[in-house]
Scaffold this active site. Structure first.
Site, short mmCIF file in Angstrom:
data_model
loop_
_atom_site.label_atom_id
_atom_site.label_comp_id
_atom_site.label_asym_id
_atom_site.label_seq_id
_atom_site.Cartn_x
_atom_site.Cartn_y
_atom_site.Cartn_z
N ASP A 175 -5.35 -11.74 -10.92
CA ASP A 175 -5.06 -10.38 -11.36
C ASP A 175 -5.45 -10.20 -12.83
O ASP A 175 -5.05 -10.98 -13.69
CB ASP A 175 -3.57 -10.09 -11.23
CG ASP A 175 -3.01 -10.42 -9.86
OD1 ASP A 175 -3.52 -11.34 -9.20
OD2 ASP A 175 -2.04 -9.76 -9.45
N HIS A 202 -5.51 -6.62 -14.09
CA HIS A 202 -4.68 -5.45 -14.43
C HIS A 202 -5.11 -4.75 -15.72
O HIS A 202 -4.33 -4.61 -16.66
CB HIS A 202 -3.22 -5.85 -14.54
CG HIS A 202 -2.54 -6.04 -13.22
ND1 HIS A 202 -2.48 -5.06 -12.25
CD2 HIS A 202 -1.87 -7.11 -12.70
CE1 HIS A 202 -1.82 -5.51 -11.20
NE2 HIS A 202 -1.45 -6.74 -11.43
N ASP A 257 -6.53 -6.83 -7.84
CA ASP A 257 -5.68 -6.25 -8.88
C ASP A 257 -6.42 -6.10 -10.21
O ASP A 257 -6.12 -6.77 -11.21
CB ASP A 257 -4.39 -7.06 -9.06
CG ASP A 257 -3.35 -6.73 -8.00
OD1 ASP A 257 -3.72 -6.09 -6.99
OD2 ASP A 257 -2.18 -7.09 -8.18
N ASP A 260 -4.10 -0.65 -12.78
CA ASP A 260 -2.65 -0.51 -12.97
C ASP A 260 -2.16 -1.42 -14.10
O ASP A 260 -2.79 -2.40 -14.47
CB ASP A 260 -1.87 -0.81 -11.69
CG ASP A 260 -1.90 0.33 -10.68
OD1 ASP A 260 -2.10 1.48 -11.11
OD2 ASP A 260 -1.73 0.07 -9.48
N ARG A 261 -1.01 -1.07 -14.64
CA ARG A 261 -0.31 -1.83 -15.69
C ARG A 261 -1.04 -1.79 -17.03
O ARG A 261 -0.50 -1.31 -18.01
CB ARG A 261 -0.02 -3.27 -15.25
CG ARG A 261 0.79 -3.39 -13.97
CD ARG A 261 1.22 -4.84 -13.74
NE ARG A 261 1.81 -5.05 -12.42
CZ ARG A 261 3.06 -4.79 -12.10
NH1 ARG A 261 3.88 -4.29 -12.99
NH2 ARG A 261 3.51 -5.02 -10.87
N ASN A 304 -3.46 -5.74 -3.82
CA ASN A 304 -2.50 -4.71 -3.40
C ASN A 304 -2.47 -3.53 -4.37
O ASN A 304 -1.97 -2.46 -4.02
CB ASN A 304 -1.09 -5.31 -3.24
CG ASN A 304 -0.48 -5.75 -4.55
OD1 ASN A 304 -1.08 -6.54 -5.30
ND2 ASN A 304 0.72 -5.28 -4.85
N HIS A 305 -3.03 -3.69 -5.58
CA HIS A 305 -3.07 -2.58 -6.51
C HIS A 305 -4.34 -1.75 -6.37
O HIS A 305 -4.50 -0.76 -7.10
CB HIS A 305 -2.90 -3.06 -7.95
CG HIS A 305 -1.47 -3.30 -8.31
ND1 HIS A 305 -0.70 -2.38 -8.98
CD2 HIS A 305 -0.66 -4.36 -8.06
CE1 HIS A 305 0.53 -2.86 -9.14
NE2 HIS A 305 0.58 -4.06 -8.59
N HIS A 344 -5.89 -12.17 -1.82
CA HIS A 344 -5.01 -11.76 -2.90
C HIS A 344 -3.59 -12.29 -2.73
O HIS A 344 -3.03 -12.90 -3.64
CB HIS A 344 -4.97 -10.23 -3.02
CG HIS A 344 -4.15 -9.76 -4.17
ND1 HIS A 344 -4.53 -9.97 -5.48
CD2 HIS A 344 -2.94 -9.14 -4.23
CE1 HIS A 344 -3.60 -9.49 -6.29
NE2 HIS A 344 -2.63 -8.98 -5.55
N ARG A 360 9.75 -8.04 -2.31
CA ARG A 360 8.85 -6.96 -2.71
C ARG A 360 9.09 -5.68 -1.92
O ARG A 360 8.69 -4.60 -2.37
CB ARG A 360 7.39 -7.39 -2.54
CG ARG A 360 6.93 -8.48 -3.51
CD ARG A 360 5.45 -8.75 -3.33
NE ARG A 360 4.97 -9.86 -4.12
CZ ARG A 360 4.51 -9.77 -5.37
NH1 ARG A 360 4.52 -8.60 -5.98
NH2 ARG A 360 4.07 -10.84 -6.00
N HIS A 368 -1.87 -12.45 -7.20
CA HIS A 368 -0.72 -11.64 -6.78
C HIS A 368 0.59 -11.90 -7.52
O HIS A 368 1.36 -10.99 -7.72
CB HIS A 368 -0.51 -11.79 -5.27
CG HIS A 368 0.42 -10.80 -4.65
ND1 HIS A 368 0.43 -9.46 -5.00
CD2 HIS A 368 1.36 -10.94 -3.68
CE1 HIS A 368 1.33 -8.83 -4.27
NE2 HIS A 368 1.91 -9.69 -3.47
#
Length: 267
Positions: A42, A44, A69, A72-73, A101-102, A148, A196, A224
């Site tokens: 990830d 991000h 990923d 995001d963030r 998943n993002h 992921h 989660r 992840h």
């Protein structure tokens, strides 16, 4: 402040070309074995980490596999994602890009990416959603299953992945969703509901080893989870790589040379 028209057009061109590229390839990428591979977890929106990966590893390994990923963030999700996609389109045999998943409206609404798109380039978020919905879920190389999140309850044979629904926006398919969201826990047995949320699971050592044996695989390399760059578990059969500094932990990339694993700190 929005970007210039030329900058926006450049981003949309990359995103739409990536969509078409993904559609022309399977959801499971069965890659030829290589002497050296780098796995990136990830990121991000950590553009500086991704730039460092390309600067320090691109010429040193045969293949780079990004485990999802990208958005995001962090504040530079568009820049981070488009850099990775541009490199993939320039050399698709060297740069492999998997879905996380993002890469989904399920998270983009709450973790920043949808707002970032609206702020920087305007009402083009659906272009990203369309691309995310056709991205590959997994790859195999040198006997490793790259994904992921991990394995899913009803994933018996990895070739099932190529039969999954496409496009799948969230994704809604149970196997696809779990591959993006599930986490390993070696102290558990079977599949156990994950903290989660609904539809996510922890997968234990017993089902992991059965999955690997059934598919003639050596191990799983995944992202992840926010770990301090790396985590090795289940007798080193499952390796988690995390490449974002967003959570205040180390960012790393995993370089594999033949059957020997070595870690590379990226920041």
């Amino acid at each position: 402040m929005t970007w210039s028209e030329s900058e926006i057009n450049d981003v949309l061109k990359i995103v739409n070309e990536a969509h078409d590229f993904f559609m022309s390839n399977p959801l499971l990428l069965e890659l030829p074995d290589k002497d050296s591979v780098a796995f990136i977890g990830d990121t991000h929106g950590a553009l500086d980490v991704t730039e460092k990966v390309f600067k320090e590893l691109y010429d040193k390994v045969d293949v780079l596999i990004f485990l999802g990923d990208y958005v995001d963030r962090g504040p530079q999700g568009i820049e981070n994602l488009t850099l990775i996609l541009r490199k993939m389109l320039e050399n698709p045999k060297k740069v492999i890009v998997l879905r996380g998943n993002h890469e989904s409206p399920l998270t983009n609404e709450f973790y920043g990416f949808k707002g970032e798109v609206m702020e920087k380039i305007g009402d083009y978020y659906e272009d990203f959603v369309n691309m995310f919905s056709v991205m590959p879920y997994a790859a195999t190389i040198n006997g490793y299953f790259c994904v992921h999140g991990g394995i899913a309850r009803n994933l018996e044979d990895i070739k099932q992945i190529n039969s999954l629904r496409r496009p799948d926006v969230n994704p809604d398919d149970e196997i696809a969703f779990e591959m993006l969201w599930n986490d390993p826990r070696e102290e558990l047995e079977g599949f156990v509901p994950n903290v989660r949320g609904e539809g996510t699971y922890f997968y234990g050592k017993d089902v992991t080893l059965k999955f690997l044996e059934r598919n003639n695989l050596k191990g799983i390399i995944r992202g992840h989870e926010a770990v301090d760059a790396f985590r090795f578990e289940m007798d080193n059969r499952v390796i988690t790589v995390f490449s974002s500094r967003y959570h205040g932990l180390g960012a790393g990339a995993l370089a594999v040379s033949y059957t020997h694993l070595r870690a590379h700190e990226t920041g």
